[in-house]
Design an enzyme around this catalytic site. Structure first.
Site, short mmCIF file in Angstrom:
data_model
loop_
_atom_site.label_atom_id
_atom_site.label_comp_id
_atom_site.label_asym_id
_atom_site.label_seq_id
_atom_site.Cartn_x
_atom_site.Cartn_y
_atom_site.Cartn_z
N HIS A 1 17.78 19.38 -8.55
CA HIS A 1 18.10 18.12 -9.24
C HIS A 1 16.83 17.27 -9.20
O HIS A 1 16.02 17.41 -8.27
CB HIS A 1 19.22 17.45 -8.43
CG HIS A 1 19.82 16.24 -9.04
ND1 HIS A 1 19.23 15.00 -8.96
CD2 HIS A 1 20.98 16.07 -9.72
CE1 HIS A 1 20.01 14.12 -9.57
NE2 HIS A 1 21.07 14.74 -10.04
N ASP B 1 19.74 19.83 0.39
CA ASP B 1 20.45 18.86 -0.42
C ASP B 1 21.88 19.38 -0.62
O ASP B 1 22.10 20.35 -1.34
CB ASP B 1 19.69 18.73 -1.75
CG ASP B 1 20.46 17.96 -2.81
OD1 ASP B 1 21.63 17.61 -2.58
OD2 ASP B 1 19.88 17.71 -3.88
N GLN C 1 26.08 18.94 -3.85
CA GLN C 1 27.08 19.73 -4.59
C GLN C 1 27.92 20.60 -3.69
O GLN C 1 28.91 21.17 -4.14
CB GLN C 1 26.37 20.60 -5.64
CG GLN C 1 25.81 19.82 -6.80
CD GLN C 1 26.88 19.08 -7.59
OE1 GLN C 1 28.02 19.52 -7.67
NE2 GLN C 1 26.53 17.94 -8.14
N LYS D 1 30.87 12.57 -4.16
CA LYS D 1 31.14 13.95 -4.62
C LYS D 1 32.31 14.55 -3.82
O LYS D 1 32.77 15.64 -4.13
CB LYS D 1 29.90 14.84 -4.40
CG LYS D 1 28.59 14.28 -4.91
CD LYS D 1 28.37 14.57 -6.37
CE LYS D 1 26.92 14.25 -6.74
NZ LYS D 1 26.70 14.21 -8.17
N CYS E 1 20.19 16.28 -15.06
CA CYS E 1 19.10 15.88 -14.14
C CYS E 1 18.41 17.12 -13.56
O CYS E 1 18.03 17.13 -12.38
CB CYS E 1 19.62 14.99 -13.01
SG CYS E 1 20.19 13.41 -13.57
#
Ligand SMILES: Cc1ncc(COP(=O)(O)O)c(C=O)c1O
Length: 405
Positions: free
Chosen positions: A122, A199, A202, A225, A363
Site C-alpha cells: 500500500h 503492516d 488487512q 478494518k 493505493c
C-alpha cells in the site's frame, strides 16, 4: 458463540439499510469494515457516562476513563499476544504507526544502508520509506512478485545482505488478497540482523497474529478494518525499540520531566503517545476485539474461505473476466476486470443496484503498473457477508457487462 450468520448480521444496523432502493450489499470491507451495535454502544457509553481526559486527573470520571483506556490496551496485548501491555502504542492508525517508525529510524540509518519493501505494498508502506531514504541516503530495494501476485522468495533472499537494516512487508495485500509468508520473511531478515515491520492493516480482521511467536520487531494495524472506529490503531513495538527510537512528536503525556534547559522522555508506551489520544476510539477498539473473539477467528476464517471460493468460481463464469491475485494463500478479496470495460464504470453500475465495491488503484499503483492496468474492481468480503450477496454481485456485474459492452 456458534457461527449464526443471521444473528451476526442483526448486530450490524447498517446492513439493513437500502441503497438506491436495493438492500445494501457491502463488499468494501478491505477499505473499512462495518461496526456492530456493541462497538457503537461502547462509543455512546463513553460519551454519555464517563467522558474525561485520561492519566492526569484525580477525579472519578478521569479515573474511569483511564481504567477503560488502559483495559483496552491490555485486551489488545492479550489478543495479539504481545509480551507487555506497554509494547502496544495507540496510534491514529496504520499510516501513523508506519510514519512513527520511519521517523525513529531517520536518526539510526546511515547513507548506503538498505531497506527492503515488497512489490505489493500500500502507498502508506512505500512513501514513508522513500522519504526516509531521501533524508538518510539509505537505498530502497523491492521484492518482486510474479503474475499470480505472489512474492518471489528467492529474489528476497538475494536482496538480503549485511547492509539490510529494515524489511517492511504487508501481511496481506489489500489489492490482491495475497497472504505473505511473513514467518519466513521475518526469520530470514533476522539472520542478517535486519529489523522487520509488518503492516497488518488487512490481516487482523481475518487472522489473529501471535506477535511473540512471529518474533516481529514492529506490527501495525487500524481498528477500523476490524469493526472498530476510524482514527485509532496500534503500533506494536518490541520493548528494546522503546529506548532506541526517538519520539515522533513532542508534547504532553510523553515526558518524564520538562525544564527550559532539557526534557527527558517517558518510557513505553507514553513516549510515543504525545497529546490527548483518541480515548473513546481506544476503548471502542477494545470492544471490537471482544466482539471478533466472541465470534472466533476460526469461524471467521472458515466462512470467509467459503465466500472467497464461491465468489471466485461464480465470477470466473463471466466471459472476459480476469482475476488479479491468484496465489494459493489468499484472503477474501477478489480484484478483477472485464476485458474492454473500465473498472470505474462497473463500480458505478453495481452501486445503482445497492452493491458497494471499490474501484481504482487501491493505493497500490505499483501493482497496477505491474499488470499494466488503470485499476481493478475489488470485492472484499467480511464474515457478515452471505453467499446470496455474492450472487447479487455476480448478477450485477453481468448486468454491467451487458450495458457496457
Ligand atoms: C495494506 C494496507 N496498509 C496500510 C493501510 C493504511 O491504513 P490506514 O488508512 O487505516 O492508516 C491500508 C488501508 O487500506 C492497507 O490496506
Amino acid at each position: 458463540m456458534s457461527f449464526n450468520l443471521q444473528k451476526i448480521r442483526n448486530d450490524f444496523p447498517i446492513l439493513s439499510r437500502k441503497v438506491n432502493g436495493y438492500p445494501l450489499v457491502y463488499l468494501d470491507n478491505a477499505a473499512t469494515s462495518q461496526k456492530p451495535q456493541q462497538v457503537i454502544d461502547a462509543i455512546v457509553d463513553y460519551y454519555s457516562r464517563y467522558n474525561a481526559n485520561i492519566h492526569r486527573g484525580v477525579h472519578t470520571l478521569s479515573q474511569e476513563a483511564t481504567d477503560a483506556y488502559e483495559a483496552a490496551r491490555k485486551k489488545i496485548q492479550t489478543h495479539f499476544n504481545a509480551k507487555e501491555a506497554y509494547e502496544i502504542i495507540f496510534t491514529a492508525g496504520t499510516t501513523h504507526g508506519i510514519n512513527l517508525v520511519a521517523n525513529g529510524f531517520s536518526e539510526i540509518l546511515k547513507k548506503g544502508d538498505e531497506i527492503i519493501v515488497s512489490a505489493m505494498e500500500h502507498h502508506s508502506n512505500i512513501v514513508p520509506w522513500q522519504m526516509l531514504c531521501e533524508k538518510t541516503g539509505a537505498i530502497l530495494k523491492v521484492i518482486p512478485m510474479n503474475e499470480e501476485g505472489v512474492l518471489v522468495f528467492s529474489e528476497y533472499e538475494k536482496l538480503l545482505s549485511q547492509k539490510t537494516k529494515l524489511v517492511f512487508v504487508n501481511h496481506i495485500s489489500n489489492a490482491l488478497g495475497t497472504i505473505n509468508p511473513i514467518e519466513i520473511i521475518i526469520e530470514k531478515a533476522h539472520e542478517y540482523g535486519a529489523s522487520v515491520l509488518i503492516d497488518g492493516a488487512q490481516s487482523c480482521s481475518h487472522i489473529k497474529p501471535d506477535l511473540q511467536k512471529l518474533n516481529v520487531d514492529f506490527y501495525v494495524t487500524s481498528a477500523h478494518k476490524m469493526c472498530g472506529p476510524t482514527g485509532v490503531g496500534i503500533l506494536y513495538m518490541k520493548e528494546e525499540w522503546g529506548n532506541k527510537l526517538a519520539p515522533y512528536q513532542g508534547g504532553g503525556e510523553m515526558i518524564a520531566e520538562v525544564t527550559f534547559e532539557k526534557t527527558t522522555y517517558a518510557g513505553l508506551p507514553h513516549k510515543f503517545e504525545a497529546g490527548t489520544p483518541n480515548i473513546c476510539g481506544g476503548i471502542a477498539f477494545g470492544a471490537a476485539i471482544d466482539y471478533l473473539n466472541r465470534i472466533g477467528f476460526e469461524a471467521i476464517e472458515a466462512h470467509e474461505t467459503e465466500l472467497l471460493k464461491y465468489a471466485t468460481e461464480k465470477l470466473l463464469e463471466i466471459e472476459g473476466l480476469k482475476i488479479y491475485g491468484t496465489g494459493p494463500d489468499k484472503t477474501s478479496v477478489v480484484s478483477f476486470n472485464i476485458e474492454g470495460i473500465h473498472p470505474y464504470d462497473i463500480g458505478t453500475i453495481v452501486d445503482k443496484l445497492g452493491i458497494a465495491v471499490r474501484t481504482g488503484h487501491h493505493c497500490a499503483q505499483p501493482i497496477m503498473d505491474f499488470y499494466k492496468i488503470p485499476g481493478t474492481v475489488r470485492a472484499s468480503f467480511a464474515f457478515y457477508n452471505t453467499l446470496e450477496e455474492v450472487d447479487a454481485l455476480v448478477n450485477a456485474v453481468k448486468k454491467a457487462k451487458m450495458m457496457l459492452s
